[in-house]
Design a protein around this motif. Structure first.
Motif, PDB file in Angstrom:
ATOM      1  N   ILE A  68      -0.618  12.417  -4.393  1.00 38.36           N
ATOM      2  CA  ILE A  68       0.463  11.576  -4.895  1.00 38.36           C
ATOM      3  C   ILE A  68       0.180  11.254  -6.355  1.00 38.36           C
ATOM      4  N   GLU A  69       1.129  10.611  -6.993  1.00 40.72           N
ATOM      5  CA  GLU A  69       0.900  10.135  -8.346  1.00 40.72           C
ATOM      6  C   GLU A  69       1.621   8.812  -8.553  1.00 40.72           C
ATOM      7  N   THR A  70       0.962   7.929  -9.252  1.00 48.78           N
ATOM      8  CA  THR A  70       1.580   6.661  -9.637  1.00 48.78           C
ATOM      9  C   THR A  70       1.541   6.607 -11.157  1.00 48.78           C
ATOM     10  N   PRO A  71       2.370   5.763 -11.756  1.00 50.71           N
ATOM     11  CA  PRO A  71       2.398   5.744 -13.226  1.00 50.71           C
ATOM     12  C   PRO A  71       1.144   5.130 -13.841  1.00 50.71           C
ATOM     13  N   THR A  83       1.322  -6.831 -11.031  1.00 54.88           N
ATOM     14  CA  THR A  83       0.710  -5.989  -9.997  1.00 54.88           C
ATOM     15  C   THR A  83      -0.801  -5.904 -10.172  1.00 54.88           C
ATOM     16  N   ARG A 141       0.272  -0.891  -3.677  1.00 55.15           N
ATOM     17  CA  ARG A 141       1.666  -1.126  -4.037  1.00 55.15           C
ATOM     18  C   ARG A 141       2.559   0.023  -3.551  1.00 55.15           C
ATOM     19  N   TYR A 142       2.099   1.227  -3.781  1.00 47.44           N
ATOM     20  CA  TYR A 142       2.844   2.450  -3.451  1.00 47.44           C
ATOM     21  C   TYR A 142       3.139   2.526  -1.947  1.00 47.44           C
ATOM     22  N   VAL A 190       3.221   0.180   0.324  1.00 48.33           N
ATOM     23  CA  VAL A 190       4.181  -0.812   0.796  1.00 48.33           C
ATOM     24  C   VAL A 190       5.585  -0.437   0.313  1.00 48.33           C
ATOM     25  N   GLN A 191       5.668  -0.039  -0.946  1.00 55.22           N
ATOM     26  CA  GLN A 191       6.979   0.249  -1.540  1.00 55.22           C
ATOM     27  C   GLN A 191       7.668   1.453  -0.897  1.00 55.22           C
ATOM     28  N   HIS A 192       6.886   2.449  -0.489  1.00 57.34           N
ATOM     29  CA  HIS A 192       7.484   3.686   0.010  1.00 57.34           C
ATOM     30  C   HIS A 192       7.220   3.913   1.494  1.00 57.34           C
ATOM     31  N   LYS A 207       9.186   6.257   3.681  1.00 57.56           N
ATOM     32  CA  LYS A 207       9.215   7.700   3.402  1.00 57.56           C
ATOM     33  C   LYS A 207       7.891   8.397   3.712  1.00 57.56           C
ATOM     34  N   LEU A 208       6.901   7.643   4.137  1.00 58.41           N
ATOM     35  CA  LEU A 208       5.579   8.238   4.342  1.00 58.41           C
ATOM     36  C   LEU A 208       5.289   8.442   5.824  1.00 58.41           C
ATOM     37  N   PHE A 212       0.945  -7.235  -1.243  1.00 57.85           N
ATOM     38  CA  PHE A 212       2.278  -6.683  -1.513  1.00 57.85           C
ATOM     39  C   PHE A 212       3.179  -6.776  -0.280  1.00 57.85           C
TER      40      PHE A 212
END
Lengths: 460, 460
Positions: free
Chosen positions: A42-45, A52, A110-111, A113-115, A118-119, A332
């Motif tokens: 995966i990638e996060t910014p 955060t 964060r990722y 929880v946010q997604h 879709k996972l 989160f």
């Protein structure tokens, strides 16, 4: 424009082609193992909201966060009394909303929880990326550096711990690091120790103190604890605990005795035993060793902990670590998302592989063949031959201007290109090209017709 | 800790595993072409000194630079009168020394000068990396995005231009983008036009105006130029120039007539002709087309210019560009380091490939096989079988806890894993495992002894 001296920002690095090639080799080797074990990248910014990041790494960490100035008139929203009193810390939240990520773990929390919709859970992900810390730069420590993490989120099964042990074992072997020790323990055992020492409230202090034992002498650590209010009786319990040793099996037996009746300890020992037995059942040579002085200072670990230590060459240090954390996503709003993960210390591994000469020789140049020529006619001829090689996936170049042969060969040598195909007027006429092996100092004539096959044979 | 809503900083993105897999596919395809053409990968840091970045992208660009707040007491060094008057622009240099790179080109210029002793010239490098711009985010435009550049530094030979045309041609074909036009021109011809229009001093204004012609109607552009002080006579010359058309060959003939006696024009036309003829001599199908309305607004181009335009699907836009620049390294003290380069618009290319379904199907999951089980015994058996597959480089997983079969298969489906190996007590007893093909809805029994070979055959 005014002339500027070309300089890097402190603590940052440029990478020469050879270094990038080596780093890619390292990342690809680890990536292959991750993929084989079903981990997805995966990638996060790089940029996250400061909200955060702040408060996740302790006060010291907050100071080391790189903060990004708001765009435009950034002073505008700072209350005038703060400016008048020159209070940087109070001004901060008014002039910076964003920062650079400090690690890959908080962004992962964060990722996830946010997604989460879709996972696929248990979510097995890996992430290789840069992180930034405003640390004082020193040898081997940079403000911008790579991390390389694999985590499994959403599964309490101990098989996950075993999988991570197998990944460490396989990846290090693949990289040629054969003297690695995987030190393991369990934070539940430490919690039991704190219980036995009657200092559950000071668990963090205890964990941090134990964590120092690989660098600081035992007596010094005890002294510090005494100064911090621990009693001699408590220290005696700690000393007895730290003296338990022997084989993994023997340590487990001693631990069972030591923590008899302390349920969290019994649970931790059972977990540790299961992990060891399961790992050895499929990988009898996995270099796992219980290390009771392992504590992993970070607050968030709650179960299994691991540290990989390199024992070859002069850089004998930690090259990886990890553990299980139960509550990371809670901040989160993530529920029941226990996680376990490991991190490869890729910067350190790079340095060790460099010292031990573990990178393959042929990484140095991608180019296999350089075409040399003498004038426009031979250049045009060579250019067509070059394209034939490329169409057969041979990596090749042509010197791009009419220049002295010495200069062209010089370029090939500097770039460590092994073969030069020399095209003079005679070669054009006879269609027999001169192929120089620059590494071995030999040369031979090869027909233009079979040149592609000639190099394909060399490289396959 | 206070709960935080998991949110991205505006203009940034997370990437799901499927997206990362696709992006890796795209980057690897381009990287392979770069490598075949002898380009070596380099890397520069995300953080550069603001001194390096500021003033290179115009006033607008300076505003879009992300600046990093100095660590510690950042207000301390701001003169008090600046704080009193709340002057952000004057305060800037006192509170921020670093910024995030805005492109890969200015860092390249710094890099080449700084490391020139260690590089082989002509230096053929590529760089794939993120850049950051504080632009207003909108659909398809981010504050953090990838650039993908190849440049050759230190060689004036026109073969370099041809090499870059070949790279564009080969890479786009490889990616399945078959309706690409490579529009080319030469800034020397534009300089000649300015000379013929008697407006050499306003060259930049003219170039920027011409550059707008692919978006704005010709008449509007003329009107704007008239308002900016150009005469009707000048506009007439421009109109005649823009009306030249036909095949490449025909345009070259018309240009020769049009610019007769203007030496810089003659040189530009000759360069353009050589580039076209050389490219077509080795790649007769290279989709190159002279486009006289191509100008490439950026100030630094001095010769050859190119733009790749996609003509399939709904996203018909620029997907790459480049050109020759003679003076880029001068600001850092670099001498005689002419350069020529191209940049792939990878974010746009990604979107187009997504729309046209050009990514391979099988990128979605790395995992080929999931082992399912029912209890501790079958789990242990399955775990050993799993390790056998992995030792043969089959990417495989085991569901890490004892769970209902439905849940395990659900996980496989979500992750698009094609095969499930189901290990029940019968399977353990008979050593015949049930292999379910989840994609095709079929299943068969396979002996544990030949399981590795079974999957190796499936995947080779």
């Amino acid at each position: 424009m005014e002339k500027i001296k070309p300089t890097l920002s402190k603590g940052t690095r440029d990478f020469l082609p050879e270094e990038v090639a080596k780093r890619n080799f390292l990342f690809e080797a680890i990536t292959k193992v991750f993929s084989k074990y079903g981990f997805q990248q995966i990638e996060t910014p790089a940029i996250e909201r400061l909200e955060t990041l702040t408060g996740k790494y302790g006060d010291e960490g907050d100071k080391l966060l790189f903060k990004i100035l708001n765009s435009g008139d950034f002073l505008k929203n700072v209350p005038s009394e703060i400016l008048a009193e020159v209070k940087s810390s109070a001004a901060l939240k008014h002039i910076a909303e964003k920062g650079l990520r400090y690690d890959l773990t908080v962004p992962l929390a964060r990722y996830v929880v946010q997604h989460q919709d879709k996972l696929a859970f248990p979510f097995r992900r890996f992430h290789i990326g840069q992180v930034w810390r405003a640390d004082r730069p020193q040898k081997g420590r940079y403000q911008e550096f790579y991390q390389c993490d694999a985590d499994i989120i959403g599964s309490a099964g101990l098989l996950n711990e075993v999988e991570l042990i197998l990944i460490f074992t396989e990846a290090f072997a693949k990289l040629g690091l054969h003297e690695v020790e995987l030190k393991i323990s369990n934070r539940k055992i430490l919690a039991a120790l704190a219980e036995k020492m009657n200092c559950a409230a000071q668990f963090s202090v205890l964990a941090v103190a134990i964590d120092k034992l690989d660098k600081v002498e035992k007596e010094k650590v005890f002294e510090t604890l005494l100064q911090e209010g621990f009693s001699q009786q408590q220290i005696d319990v700690l000393a007895t605990y730290l003296n338990l040793n022997g084989t993994n099996e023997s340590i487990l037996q001693q631990l069972k005795q030591f923590f008899i009746g302390i349920s969290i300890g019994e649970l931790g020992i059972e977990e540790l035993e299961t992990v060891i037995n399961t790992a050895l059942s499929v990988a009898p040579n996995a270099p796992i060793k219980i290390d009771l002085s392992l504590a992993r200072g970070l607050d968030y670990y709650t179960g299994f902990i691991i540290e990989a230590k390199n024992n070859s060459g002069s850089l004998r240090s930690s090259i990886g670590s990890g553990g299980r954390y139960d509550n990371l996503t809670e901040i989160f709003g993530g529920k029941n998302l226990t996680g376990v993960g490991i991190s490869f210390g890729v910067e350190r591994i790079f340095d060790i592989m460099e010292e031990l000469n573990l990178f393959p020789e042929n990484l140095k140049s991608g180019t296999q063949v350089l075409f040399c020529h003498f004038d426009e006619v031979t250049q045009n001829f060579a250019f067509k031959e070059l394209q034939k090689l490329r169409s057969g996936n041979v990596s090749a170049e042509i010197y791009p201007t009419v220049s002295k042969l010495g200069k062209q060969l010089d370029y090939a040598n500097k770039k460590q290109i092994q073969f030069a195909v020399i095209v003079g007027s005679e070669e054009v006429e006879t269609q027999m090209l001169t192929v120089k092996n620059l590494k071995e100092g030999t040369q031979e004539k090869v027909s233009a017709n079979v040149l592609l096959q000639y190099f394909k044979n060399k490289y396959n």
